[in-house]
Design a protein around this motif. Structure first.
Motif, PDB file in Angstrom:
ATOM      1  N   PHE A 184       0.806  -1.222   0.000  1.00  0.00           N
ATOM      2  CA  PHE A 184       0.000   0.000   0.000  1.00  0.00           C
ATOM      3  C   PHE A 184       0.842   1.277   0.000  1.00  0.00           C
ATOM      4  O   PHE A 184       0.642   2.149  -0.856  1.00  0.00           O
ATOM      5  CB  PHE A 184      -0.998  -0.005   1.165  1.00  0.00           C
ATOM      6  CG  PHE A 184      -2.097   0.994   0.998  1.00  0.00           C
ATOM      7  CD1 PHE A 184      -3.164   0.722   0.147  1.00  0.00           C
ATOM      8  CD2 PHE A 184      -2.067   2.206   1.656  1.00  0.00           C
ATOM      9  CE1 PHE A 184      -4.174   1.643  -0.033  1.00  0.00           C
ATOM     10  CE2 PHE A 184      -3.076   3.137   1.473  1.00  0.00           C
ATOM     11  CZ  PHE A 184      -4.136   2.850   0.630  1.00  0.00           C
ATOM     12  N   PRO A 185       1.815   1.390   0.888  1.00  0.00           N
ATOM     13  CA  PRO A 185       2.671   2.587   0.802  1.00  0.00           C
ATOM     14  C   PRO A 185       3.384   2.701  -0.531  1.00  0.00           C
ATOM     15  O   PRO A 185       3.615   3.823  -1.009  1.00  0.00           O
ATOM     16  CB  PRO A 185       3.683   2.382   1.938  1.00  0.00           C
ATOM     17  CG  PRO A 185       3.071   1.404   2.843  1.00  0.00           C
ATOM     18  CD  PRO A 185       2.171   0.543   2.028  1.00  0.00           C
ATOM     19  N   VAL A 186       3.721   1.569  -1.137  1.00  0.00           N
ATOM     20  CA  VAL A 186       4.402   1.623  -2.430  1.00  0.00           C
ATOM     21  C   VAL A 186       3.485   2.268  -3.468  1.00  0.00           C
ATOM     22  O   VAL A 186       3.910   3.144  -4.230  1.00  0.00           O
ATOM     23  CB  VAL A 186       4.826   0.209  -2.878  1.00  0.00           C
ATOM     24  CG1 VAL A 186       5.335   0.245  -4.307  1.00  0.00           C
ATOM     25  CG2 VAL A 186       5.905  -0.331  -1.957  1.00  0.00           C
ATOM     26  N   VAL A 218       0.957   4.291  -2.901  1.00  0.00           N
ATOM     27  CA  VAL A 218       0.829   5.718  -2.573  1.00  0.00           C
ATOM     28  C   VAL A 218       2.080   6.464  -3.028  1.00  0.00           C
ATOM     29  O   VAL A 218       2.006   7.564  -3.590  1.00  0.00           O
ATOM     30  CB  VAL A 218       0.600   5.901  -1.056  1.00  0.00           C
ATOM     31  CG1 VAL A 218       0.669   7.377  -0.698  1.00  0.00           C
ATOM     32  CG2 VAL A 218      -0.747   5.336  -0.660  1.00  0.00           C
TER      33      VAL A 218
END
Lengths: 929, 113
Positions: free
Chosen positions: B26-28, B30
């Motif tokens: 998920f952070p990737v 974003v």
């Protein structure tokens, strides 16, 4: 008819045997035969010109920008080789018809053979050295297919792989060499290269170019130390061996030496390398030929040996040596092809090629034996056959050369030794097989083959005799022109069987006697050699290959860890390493454009943007917060666009921001809401370093761009937007008119992405949480009343705005992209407020079709201009008087924009509604509530 | 102004690179999204910074460069398509594999697949 036909006929003719696969074999053979025969007919058309001293040429532009042209020439050297390739080729095709068994796929065999023939013809006729290289590689590939023809046998596969690896590696070296030569000469056309011969020889890179070209030639011609692949290529069907190793494949290297002799030859370096390599190869080959028990193995090494002989002659490079070399090329092709075919006949009829098993076949196959004796005598250099004459010439050259100063006397002695070994293995071939006691039991009871199978051998045997008896009539004409094109000067050849009593004749005599003695003592030789039995070239080769591939696998394992983090870090670090040195000197890349003053709005905007970006990065473990921060970043970016005179961008960014955040929140439903475990401190530190460096590089680059004076092609667009495209919003006119083709590509990509997402969601079993991260269940009321009411109210207004924005887009900020996104976000609000089922009941549109219709409208608008004989996507506009609205512009670009509009709605809705559906189909449960 | 702009773009890039280097999907995603913002700003700035110069003919004397704007406009839309694709890929991976880790080396529980 022209020269192209000679290459194109076999190239495309290779399809014929495949097309006629179902027909009887005889028909296939005849059809295949027709190809080289028609080439011969065309060749005869051109030959008189070549004999008269002209060089017929053909020039077709192929990739002129690369200097690569389809240029062909037919000088004497080419003519000699073309005749051999086609002539021997015809005989081989006829022979193969009888040789191949019922189970073998004849169509595939002939197709590969013709392909190979075409590539050989290409090499020898190319007038452009790059074109020659292209065909050179093609021979490597097609010979791979031919050697590996019996692909069910592991020997064939390994032999083929070895030949491909060796000659392929040589081919790469050759390419490098040719590029160097072409670069020095300034052209890749052969005439230009020839004209620049002196420049090339005196150039600093001459030695490099020479070594590279020689590497190509030596690997192809199996010269020492690359001779190892050739014997293993014997796993091929015998007709292939007969063709590849007599007249074609291995002769390509010899051809290369001859072709480049006038360009690269005559220097000290050429003399030393080529002569010495040739001499060593001749001796090594001859020695191993004597030791082999396999008939084809013997012939393979004898081929190596004879190639060494020719190579050595080309190294010596005097006129006489070149004539001798060319003459021996013809002779070797004749007797070696015949011998290979004989070996094939013996194998075919008796079931074995092992000379320890074969004996006394004279009585059983007298015709084969007689023919074999003629051609073997020619190989041994016994008068009155043709091999005798070229061997005499060779010995004469060996005597005459003074290449190695005081040690030159060594050469004729070694040459005599080579000749003696040649006599010995020729005797062995005949005596072991046809005599040496009475016939012993063999797998099959041998007898003479069908007459047609012997016919090619007989024809070649007759050639051997005819050339031997009447050399001037048979070959002097072709040797004249061929030698002229190698020496680059007019040459007249004088050949005769009898030269009187002289030193070469004595050497020949010594060689014959010594050969007989060596043969008589062969058992001692075998015993002596048995101590080296462990050394097998194939095993050595494969061990090396295995080691290389093991190392590669190790290296690969280390790089391919399956960790995205590692890959990304690796890429980024490479970027840093490559970029940093050139960015260090900031003053050098900064332009002189004065900076604008900072206004308050920009300052505040930048601070918020930076703060939000930091928050997104640092708060990433709480994913919902991270998303909120991301939306702030997006909003600020959109404001930045608005501030810097890009209203279209600002609007697009704003709507895209809304849609993406909705999508991500939706996705977050299926993902963990928090990142459970943080990375180690060490890793965080490393990442911060990498990120800072990359950020610094980007900032520096951006600064460099911003401070350098602007030079843009945009003046054209600004000047022509109104008069050419009929709109005042230049950005929109660029999108739908000037660069309409790009936009068409863009919406197609969008549609493809949407379709891809559709497939990804297919049968997806998402991870479905029944409560949020803190264990609280989802709220019971899914569709809050207020939201529902507002959404219903907003929908018609949003639609109206969308239509308005769409229509005005050509002249004021707006257009299909923005309007589509506005309409889509209004629809999405409906989905959020009322749920998928509710919307579906009221508004059941197939978004896939909508999207496809959009792309189709845009494409058809483009195609429409064809109706008016205009290029794709030419736009047209006029002003019409509309009722109520008044005078208003109508442009075909508007139609195109409509396509964009529909595609954007379709794609966006397809992505979101499909994804949104996931949440309802697997509705969270409320157990325990 | 130019300095401020480029520093902002640089910081935006650095923050997104940091996110892309995280070990969860998920952070990737974003990070990729934010990186596309940075890239868009970067591309946009190749037309230089102009205030009050919207390229609408007839509104002023000199205009901002419309070409980078047109390119960035499509880039925004394509960027959205890519974000959508990668986020759904991440969801699908989570559904199939059961984890949202993108790295094997940093985790001891997940073996090589």
């Amino acid at each position: 008819m022209n020269l192209l036909f000679i290459i194109m006929a076999p190239l495309f003719g290779a399809l014929l045997p495949l097309l006629f696969k179902r027909t009887p074999r005889a028909v296939q053979t005849l059809i295949t035969l027709a190809v080289p025969l028609s080439c011969i007919a065309v060749l005869l058309n051109y030959a008189p010109a070549t004999f008269a001293g002209d060089v017929p040429k053909q020039f077709v532009e192929w990739l002129p920008a690369l200097g690569l042209n389809f240029a062909l020439r037919l000088d004497g050297l080419s003519l000699l080789f073309v005749s051999l390739i086609l002539g021997i080729g015809v005989l081989i095709i006829g022979y193969a018809h009888y040789y191949l068994s019922r189970d073998d796929d004849e169509g595939r065999f002939y197709a590969c053979l013709l392909l190979f023939m075409a590539s050989m013809l290409g090499i020898v006729m190319a007038d452009n050295i790059l074109l020659m290289w292209a065909f050179w590689e093609l021979t490597s590939i097609s010979s791979f297919l031919l050697i590996g023809y019996w692909f069910h046998s592991s020997d064939a596969r390994r032999g083929a792989r070895m030949a491909l690896a060796t000659t392929g590696a040589g081919g790469l070296a050759l390419l490098a060499g040719l590029l160097l030569i072409g670069n020095i000469a300034g052209s890749y056309q052969f005439d230009a290269v020839l004209a620049a011969a002196d420049t090339i020889k005196n150039h600093d890179y001459y030695a490099t170019a020479l070594v590279l070209v020689l590497l190509g030639a030596f690997t192809k011609s199996a010269q020492f130390p690359f001779q190892f692949w050739l014997p293993h290529a014997m796993a091929a069907p015998t007709p292939v061996s007969a063709y590849l190793h007599s007249a074609t494949m291995v002769k390509a290297g010899i051809f290369l030496l001859a072709r480049f002799h006038p360009v690269l030859g005559g220097t000290e370096m050429w003399l030393t390398i080529v002569t010495v390599v040739g001499l060593i190869t001749m001796l090594v080959g001859a020695y191993f030929a004597l030791l082999k028990h396999d008939l084809k193995g013997l012939l393979a090494f004898s081929t190596v040996s004879h190639l060494g002989l020719i190579c050595m002659l080309l190294g010596i490079g005097t006129e006489g040596a070149i004539v001798a070399a060319l003459f021996h090329i013809i002779n070797h092709a004749c007797f070696k092809a015949a011998l290979f075919m004989t070996a094939g006949i013996i194998d075919h009829e008796s079931g074995t090629r092992d000379m320890r098993k074969l004996q006394g076949l004279m009585g059983l196959m007298p015709l084969t034996a007689t023919l074999a004796m003629v051609v073997a005598a020619s190989m041994a250099g016994i008068p009155p056959f043709n091999g005798f004459m070229s061997k005499e010439l060779f010995l004469d050259q060996a005597v005459q050369q003074h290449l190695f100063g005081g040690l030159s006397w060594f050469v004729p002695i070694l040459a005599t030794v080579g000749a003696a070994l040649s006599v010995a293995y020729s005797i062995r071939f005949i005596h072991d097989v046809f005599f040496n006691g009475d016939y012993k039991e063999l797998p099959k009871k041998p007898h003479d083959p069908p007459r047609m199978m012997s016919a090619p051998v007989a024809i070649l045997a007759i050639m051997c005799i005819a050339i031997g008896l009447a050399p001037m009539t048979m070959v002097s004409g072709i040797l004249d022109v061929a030698a002229s094109s190698v020496t680059n000067a007019s040459t007249t050849v004088k050949l005769s069987l009898w030269h009187g009593f002289n030193l070469p004749l004595l050497m020949s005599f010594v060689a014959v006697v010594a050969g007989i003695l060596i043969y008589a003592a062969r058992d001692q030789l075998f015993t002596f050699n048995r101590q080296f039995d462990g050394q097998d070239a194939k095993h050595n080769f494969e061990r090396i290959v295995q080691r290389i591939s093991d190392r590669a696998a190790q290296l690969f394992d280390r790089l391919d860890t399956g960790s995205l983090q590692r890959y990304v870090a690796f890429v980024l670090i490479s970027v840093i390493v490559i970029m940093l040195p050139s960015l260090i000197d900031l003053s050098a890349i900064t332009g002189g454009k004065p900076q604008q003053p900072i206004d308050v709005v920009s300052m505040v905007g930048a601070i918020v943007l930076i703060a939000a970006a930091f928050a997104t990065a640092t708060l990433h473990r709480n994913r919902f917060v991270m998303l909120m921060m991301l939306s702030v970043v997006g909003l600020m970016v959109s404001l930045a666009f608005a501030h810097f005179s890009a209203p279209d961008l600002a609007m697009t960014q704003l709507v895209v921001e809304v849609v993406s955040i909705v999508l991500m929140i939706l996705a977050l439903f299926f993902m963990p809401q928090k990142t459970a475990r943080a990375s180690s401190g060490h890793r965080v530190f490393r990442d911060i370093i990498i990120a800072s460096f990359i950020g610094g590089i980007v900032a520096t680059l951006n600064f460099a761009i911003l401070t350098s004076p602007a030079e843009s092609i945009s003046d054209f667009f600004i000047a022509n937007a109104k008069i050419g495209g009929g709109g005042t919003n230049v950005v929109n006119v660029i999108l739908v008119d000037f660069r309409g083709f790009d936009t068409l590509g863009e919406i197609t990509v969008l549609a493809i992405a949407a379709a891809g997402i559709h497939k990804l969601l297919n049968k997806l079993k998402p991870f479905m949480p029944s409560s949020d991260v803190d264990g609280r269940p989802w709220h019971r009321i899914k569709h809050p009343l207020m939201l529902t009411n507002v959404a219903n109210l907003v929908l018609p207004m949003a639609m109206m705005v969308a239509v308005y924005i769409f229509l005005r887009g050509h002249n004021l900020p707006g257009g299909g992209f923005i309007a589509g996104l506005i309409a889509a976000s209004a629809m999405i609000l409906q989905y959020i407020a009322n749920g998928v089922d509710w919307v579906k009941g009221r508004f059941n549109v197939n978004y896939q079709s909508l999207m496809s219709i959009g792309v189709m409208i845009a494409a058809l608008t483009g195609l429409g201009s064809w109706l008016f004989s205009k290029p794709f996507l030419t736009s047209w506009f006029t002003y019409l008087k509309w009722p109520v609205v008044g005078k208003w512009e109508f442009a075909t670009a508007l139609l195109f924009d409509l396509g964009v509009f529909l595609t954007v709605i379709g794609a966006t809705m397809m992505i979101l509604s499909n994804f949104g559906k996931m949440t309802t189909r697997h509705r969270p449960t409320y157990e325990g509530n | 102004m130019e300095t401020l702009y480029s520093v902002t773009v640089g910081i935006l890039t650095a923050c997104s690179i940091f996110l892309i280097l995280r070990g969860r999907s998920f952070p990737v995603v974003v990070g990729i999204t934010m990186l596309s913002y940075a890239v868009n700003l970067f591309l946009f700035s190749t037309g230089r910074l102009t205030i009050d110069g919207a390229p609408i003919l007839g509104t002023q004397d000199s205009y901002a460069d419309p070409l980078p704007q047109a390119l960035v406009l499509t880039a925004i839309v394509i960027g959205f398509a890519m974000t959508a694709y990668s986020i759904i890929l991440a969801v699908r991976t989570r559904g199939e594999v059961g984890t949202d880790e993108v790295s094997d080396s940093d985790s001891s529980s997940e073996g090589k697949r």
